[in-house]
Design a protein around this motif. Structure first.
Motif, short mmCIF file in Angstrom:
data_model
loop_
_atom_site.label_atom_id
_atom_site.label_comp_id
_atom_site.label_asym_id
_atom_site.label_seq_id
_atom_site.Cartn_x
_atom_site.Cartn_y
_atom_site.Cartn_z
N GLU A 28 -7.28 -0.09 -2.90
CA GLU A 28 -6.54 1.18 -2.92
C GLU A 28 -6.50 1.74 -4.34
O GLU A 28 -6.66 2.95 -4.55
CB GLU A 28 -5.13 0.95 -2.39
CG GLU A 28 -4.18 2.14 -2.57
CD GLU A 28 -4.57 3.38 -1.81
OE1 GLU A 28 -4.12 4.48 -2.21
OE2 GLU A 28 -5.33 3.28 -0.81
N LYS A 88 0.73 4.29 -2.77
CA LYS A 88 0.56 5.71 -2.42
C LYS A 88 1.55 6.59 -3.17
O LYS A 88 1.26 7.74 -3.51
CB LYS A 88 0.74 5.90 -0.91
CG LYS A 88 -0.36 5.29 -0.04
CD LYS A 88 -1.67 6.04 -0.17
CE LYS A 88 -2.69 5.52 0.85
NZ LYS A 88 -4.01 6.19 0.68
N LEU A 131 0.82 -1.21 0.00
CA LEU A 131 0.00 0.00 0.00
C LEU A 131 0.86 1.26 0.00
O LEU A 131 0.51 2.25 -0.67
CB LEU A 131 -0.95 -0.01 1.21
CG LEU A 131 -2.01 -1.11 1.22
CD1 LEU A 131 -2.90 -0.98 2.46
CD2 LEU A 131 -2.86 -1.08 -0.03
N ASP A 132 1.95 1.25 0.73
CA ASP A 132 2.82 2.44 0.76
C ASP A 132 3.39 2.74 -0.63
O ASP A 132 3.54 3.90 -1.01
CB ASP A 132 3.98 2.23 1.75
CG ASP A 132 3.52 2.28 3.20
OD1 ASP A 132 2.39 2.76 3.44
OD2 ASP A 132 4.28 1.85 4.08
N GLN A 163 -9.79 3.26 -5.16
CA GLN A 163 -9.95 4.52 -4.43
C GLN A 163 -9.18 5.65 -5.11
O GLN A 163 -9.64 6.79 -5.16
CB GLN A 163 -9.46 4.32 -2.98
CG GLN A 163 -9.74 5.48 -2.04
CD GLN A 163 -8.72 6.61 -2.15
OE1 GLN A 163 -7.54 6.36 -2.35
NE2 GLN A 163 -9.16 7.85 -2.01
N GLN A 164 -8.04 5.34 -5.68
CA GLN A 164 -7.21 6.37 -6.31
C GLN A 164 -7.79 6.88 -7.63
O GLN A 164 -7.82 8.09 -7.88
CB GLN A 164 -5.80 5.83 -6.57
CG GLN A 164 -4.93 5.70 -5.33
CD GLN A 164 -3.50 5.31 -5.69
OE1 GLN A 164 -3.06 5.46 -6.83
NE2 GLN A 164 -2.76 4.82 -4.71
N GLU A 210 0.06 7.43 -6.53
CA GLU A 210 -1.20 8.18 -6.57
C GLU A 210 -1.01 9.51 -7.28
O GLU A 210 -0.05 10.24 -7.03
CB GLU A 210 -1.75 8.41 -5.17
CG GLU A 210 -3.13 9.02 -5.14
CD GLU A 210 -3.78 8.99 -3.77
OE1 GLU A 210 -4.98 9.28 -3.69
OE2 GLU A 210 -3.08 8.66 -2.79
#
Length: 237
Positions: A177, A137, A133-134, A180-181, A140
């Motif tokens: 994720e 990010k 997940l990092d 969501q992005q 993103e």
């Protein structure tokens, strides 16, 4: 990357001195960069996707079609500056998008190259779904289209086929994720310019696994929120 944690394995190795699970050092290693016409039609379009196939992988799928790249590390090390030049070349050749295939071991270098030259076409992140997940990010606002696999539900099957018993837990969190992005699919004619396509390869003798994958997608996303690509090109050798 003195303590690499780019993928869920979090090897924490100093990649300037040694390699972790992916087998890659600090320098981007590219196996192929060309117009690619064999992705989903909404990615390849009529002029092709600007595909960049990176060496190494965070998985060890026994049925991998790109075995020489992912398992054996076939490819050529190039500078970040040269990578940016390739982006520009693919754009000038008419690519509908830049398509990063298995780029996870080189996320910082890819972002550095995009800071040098980012073409005005969608950025596609083409991966096995096994993403931290990092690291997502970090992507993103850069990636427009996510193209992840969702391979296995069973931890036993994931361990046997990909050497990643935690695959389903990690991949489903990563896909959530991604959605969501970038949100729901957005189109430019018949070409996808933003959104998520979840790929699933149907494995022989594992129909129940495929049905569970589809059940999870149906339970977690509204109709039209993601696209699904079912694949049949199982490669036994």
């Amino acid at each position: 990357m003195t303590q690499c944690t780019l993928c869920p394995r979090k090897c924490r190795v100093n990649r300037s001195e040694t390699t972790g699970f992916c087998g890659m050092g600090n320098t981007p290693k590219l196996a192929r960069a060309a117009l690619h016409f064999w992705e989903e039609p909404c990615i390849s379009g009529t002029r092709g996707s600007g595909a960049l196939f990176f060496s190494g992988c965070t998985l060890r799928c026994c049925y991998c079609q790109n075995h020489s790249l992912s398992h054996e590390g076939h490819g050529k090390e190039i500078s970040v500056e040269r990578l940016a030049e390739i982006f520009q070349s693919l754009y000038e050749q008419g690519a509908h998008n830049l398509n990063f295939v298995t780029g996870t071991p080189f996320v910082p270098q890819i972002l550095e190259a995009l800071a040098i030259y980012k073409p005005p076409i969608p950025i596609v992140w083409n991966c096995g779904g096994y993403e931290a997940l990092d690291t997502l990010k970090m992507l993103e606002g850069v990636v427009d289209v996510y193209l992840p696999d969702l391979k296995h539900v069973s931890s036993r099957l994931s361990a046997l086929c990909a050497k990643a018993p935690d695959y389903f837990e990690v991949a489903t969190a990563a896909i959530e994720e991604m959605v969501q992005q970038v949100g729901k699919p957005q189109w430019e004619g018949e070409k996808l310019k933003r959104g998520v396509i979840i790929r699933h390869l149907i494995l022989p003798g594992c129909v129940e696994n495929s049905l569970k994958v589809l059940d999870w997608i149906g339970e977690h996303f509204a109709p039209g929120e993601v696209l699904v690509s079912l694949m049949r090109q199982y490669t036994p050798m």
